[in-house]
Design a protein around this motif. Structure first.
Motif, PDB file in Angstrom:
ATOM      1  N   LEU A 110       0.844  -1.192   0.000  1.00  0.00           N
ATOM      2  CA  LEU A 110       0.000   0.000   0.000  1.00  0.00           C
ATOM      3  C   LEU A 110       0.874   1.233   0.000  1.00  0.00           C
ATOM      4  O   LEU A 110       2.058   1.169   0.316  1.00  0.00           O
ATOM      5  CB  LEU A 110      -0.872   0.062   1.266  1.00  0.00           C
ATOM      6  CG  LEU A 110      -1.867  -1.040   1.538  1.00  0.00           C
ATOM      7  CD1 LEU A 110      -2.596  -0.766   2.849  1.00  0.00           C
ATOM      8  CD2 LEU A 110      -2.849  -1.206   0.404  1.00  0.00           C
ATOM      9  N   TYR A 111       0.244   2.357  -0.334  1.00  0.00           N
ATOM     10  CA  TYR A 111       0.899   3.641  -0.121  1.00  0.00           C
ATOM     11  C   TYR A 111      -0.034   4.490   0.719  1.00  0.00           C
ATOM     12  O   TYR A 111      -1.253   4.270   0.771  1.00  0.00           O
ATOM     13  CB  TYR A 111       1.258   4.340  -1.435  1.00  0.00           C
ATOM     14  CG  TYR A 111       0.071   4.786  -2.254  1.00  0.00           C
ATOM     15  CD1 TYR A 111      -0.548   6.011  -2.019  1.00  0.00           C
ATOM     16  CD2 TYR A 111      -0.434   3.976  -3.265  1.00  0.00           C
ATOM     17  CE1 TYR A 111      -1.638   6.423  -2.765  1.00  0.00           C
ATOM     18  CE2 TYR A 111      -1.525   4.376  -4.016  1.00  0.00           C
ATOM     19  CZ  TYR A 111      -2.122   5.594  -3.762  1.00  0.00           C
ATOM     20  OH  TYR A 111      -3.204   5.984  -4.493  1.00  0.00           O
ATOM     21  N   LEU A 112       0.556   5.424   1.394  1.00  0.00           N
ATOM     22  CA  LEU A 112      -0.177   6.348   2.240  1.00  0.00           C
ATOM     23  C   LEU A 112       0.295   7.743   1.858  1.00  0.00           C
ATOM     24  O   LEU A 112       1.494   8.012   1.816  1.00  0.00           O
ATOM     25  CB  LEU A 112       0.141   6.053   3.710  1.00  0.00           C
ATOM     26  CG  LEU A 112      -0.529   6.889   4.782  1.00  0.00           C
ATOM     27  CD1 LEU A 112      -2.038   6.655   4.792  1.00  0.00           C
ATOM     28  CD2 LEU A 112       0.047   6.518   6.150  1.00  0.00           C
ATOM     29  N   ARG A 113      -0.650   8.604   1.538  1.00  0.00           N
ATOM     30  CA  ARG A 113      -0.254   9.967   1.206  1.00  0.00           C
ATOM     31  C   ARG A 113      -1.110  10.933   2.016  1.00  0.00           C
ATOM     32  O   ARG A 113      -2.252  10.640   2.363  1.00  0.00           O
ATOM     33  CB  ARG A 113      -0.356  10.238  -0.290  1.00  0.00           C
ATOM     34  CG  ARG A 113      -1.731  10.321  -0.847  1.00  0.00           C
ATOM     35  CD  ARG A 113      -1.734  10.708  -2.333  1.00  0.00           C
ATOM     36  NE  ARG A 113      -3.103  10.809  -2.790  1.00  0.00           N
ATOM     37  CZ  ARG A 113      -3.857  11.892  -2.680  1.00  0.00           C
ATOM     38  NH1 ARG A 113      -3.368  12.991  -2.145  1.00  0.00           N
ATOM     39  NH2 ARG A 113      -5.101  11.898  -3.113  1.00  0.00           N
ATOM     40  N   LYS A 114      -0.504  12.071   2.303  1.00  0.00           N
ATOM     41  CA  LYS A 114      -1.191  13.093   3.082  1.00  0.00           C
ATOM     42  C   LYS A 114      -1.482  14.274   2.189  1.00  0.00           C
ATOM     43  O   LYS A 114      -0.633  14.710   1.400  1.00  0.00           O
ATOM     44  CB  LYS A 114      -0.322  13.522   4.262  1.00  0.00           C
ATOM     45  CG  LYS A 114      -1.019  14.478   5.189  1.00  0.00           C
ATOM     46  CD  LYS A 114      -0.177  14.788   6.411  1.00  0.00           C
ATOM     47  CE  LYS A 114      -0.993  15.722   7.299  1.00  0.00           C
ATOM     48  NZ  LYS A 114      -0.258  16.199   8.426  1.00  0.00           N
ATOM     49  N   GLU A 115      -2.705  14.758   2.298  1.00  0.00           N
ATOM     50  CA  GLU A 115      -3.111  15.957   1.574  1.00  0.00           C
ATOM     51  C   GLU A 115      -3.857  16.832   2.567  1.00  0.00           C
ATOM     52  O   GLU A 115      -4.948  16.458   3.017  1.00  0.00           O
ATOM     53  CB  GLU A 115      -4.012  15.572   0.395  1.00  0.00           C
ATOM     54  CG  GLU A 115      -4.376  16.727  -0.497  1.00  0.00           C
ATOM     55  CD  GLU A 115      -5.212  16.260  -1.683  1.00  0.00           C
ATOM     56  OE1 GLU A 115      -6.316  16.800  -1.860  1.00  0.00           O
ATOM     57  OE2 GLU A 115      -4.755  15.359  -2.417  1.00  0.00           O
ATOM     58  N   GLY A 116      -3.268  17.949   2.920  1.00  0.00           N
ATOM     59  CA  GLY A 116      -3.869  18.781   3.958  1.00  0.00           C
ATOM     60  C   GLY A 116      -3.852  18.028   5.274  1.00  0.00           C
ATOM     61  O   GLY A 116      -2.820  17.546   5.716  1.00  0.00           O
ATOM     62  N   ARG A 117      -5.029  17.878   5.862  1.00  0.00           N
ATOM     63  CA  ARG A 117      -5.148  17.137   7.123  1.00  0.00           C
ATOM     64  C   ARG A 117      -5.621  15.710   6.907  1.00  0.00           C
ATOM     65  O   ARG A 117      -5.826  14.977   7.860  1.00  0.00           O
ATOM     66  CB  ARG A 117      -6.114  17.873   8.043  1.00  0.00           C
ATOM     67  CG  ARG A 117      -5.568  19.235   8.468  1.00  0.00           C
ATOM     68  CD  ARG A 117      -6.506  19.987   9.362  1.00  0.00           C
ATOM     69  NE  ARG A 117      -6.839  19.183  10.532  1.00  0.00           N
ATOM     70  CZ  ARG A 117      -7.680  19.551  11.471  1.00  0.00           C
ATOM     71  NH1 ARG A 117      -8.277  20.720  11.384  1.00  0.00           N
ATOM     72  NH2 ARG A 117      -7.937  18.782  12.490  1.00  0.00           N
ATOM     73  N   SER A 118      -5.807  15.314   5.659  1.00  0.00           N
ATOM     74  CA  SER A 118      -6.352  13.986   5.351  1.00  0.00           C
ATOM     75  C   SER A 118      -5.262  13.035   4.883  1.00  0.00           C
ATOM     76  O   SER A 118      -4.306  13.437   4.217  1.00  0.00           O
ATOM     77  CB  SER A 118      -7.409  14.093   4.251  1.00  0.00           C
ATOM     78  OG  SER A 118      -8.489  14.876   4.682  1.00  0.00           O
ATOM     79  N   TYR A 119      -5.454  11.777   5.217  1.00  0.00           N
ATOM     80  CA  TYR A 119      -4.597  10.703   4.727  1.00  0.00           C
ATOM     81  C   TYR A 119      -5.384   9.861   3.732  1.00  0.00           C
ATOM     82  O   TYR A 119      -6.574   9.608   3.935  1.00  0.00           O
ATOM     83  CB  TYR A 119      -4.117   9.815   5.877  1.00  0.00           C
ATOM     84  CG  TYR A 119      -3.078  10.476   6.736  1.00  0.00           C
ATOM     85  CD1 TYR A 119      -1.732  10.399   6.404  1.00  0.00           C
ATOM     86  CD2 TYR A 119      -3.443  11.192   7.873  1.00  0.00           C
ATOM     87  CE1 TYR A 119      -0.764  11.014   7.191  1.00  0.00           C
ATOM     88  CE2 TYR A 119      -2.488  11.807   8.656  1.00  0.00           C
ATOM     89  CZ  TYR A 119      -1.154  11.714   8.311  1.00  0.00           C
ATOM     90  OH  TYR A 119      -0.207  12.330   9.083  1.00  0.00           O
TER      91      TYR A 119
END
Length: 182
Positions: A110-119
């Motif tokens: 999997l990958y996990l990315r953060k955008e603003g306050r969301s994952y």
């Protein structure tokens, strides 16, 4: 019967079962071709709640006036719980989610990315290959079918999914924090 109980209890401790189930769930929600993501651990937890507890999934479908035609709960699933979750501030939760996700990310699944306050959680090419291999196992047919049922019927925002779960299963709301859901 005692042997069955011991087997089911030991399954809860086997991290690989949880990793595989979450990988399948994210694989299905990614469109099985790596086109989508799940926004947030709260949404993942609610989706996993429906997957781990097929009797609750069946009740959720009934609330929407739908039937669970594919992979309905087996008799033994109605009377045993092999994967316990607890009542958390935002509903059903497993305290190991962060570890499971980090393990799958570390394995390249999997990958996990953060955008603003969301994952956002998504599946990698390696994860797709693993999920395709898992799909060959007849023992996981129910997990795949139920994941597809959940994707088709409950791909709401995390907040709307949480509201739906609370309104559909008011008994969860009345549990004390940290109390196991059975």
């Amino acid at each position: 019967m005692k042997d069955l109980f011991n087997i089911l209890s030991s399954l809860e401790k086997d991290e690989h079962i949880h990793l595989g189930r979450l990988l399948v769930l994210i694989y299905v929600f990614s469109g099985e071709k790596n086109k989508g993501e799940i926004e947030g651990l709260t949404k993942l937890a609610k989706l996993d709640f429906l997957l781990r507890y097929p009797t609750y999934l069946e009740r959720a479908l009934n609330k929407q006036h739908k039937k669970m035609f594919k992979s309905p709960p087996k008799d033994y699933e109605k009377t045993s719980v092999e994967a316990k979750m607890v009542r958390f501030r935002y509903g059903p939760w497993d305290f190991r989610y962060r570890r499971f996700i980090n393990t799958l990310v570390g394995m390249g699944q999997l990958y996990l990315r953060k955008e603003g306050r969301s994952y956002f959680l998504g599946i990698t090419e390696e994860g797709i290959q693993t999920a395709n291999q898992l799909a060959q196992s007849s023992e996981l047919t129910d997990i795949f079918e139920r994941s597809r049922t959940i994707k088709t019927n409950f791909d709401f925002t995390g907040t709307n999914l949480m509201r739906f779960i609370y309104s559909t299963f008011p008994e969860i709301v009345s549990l004390q924090y940290g109390k196991e859901i059975i």
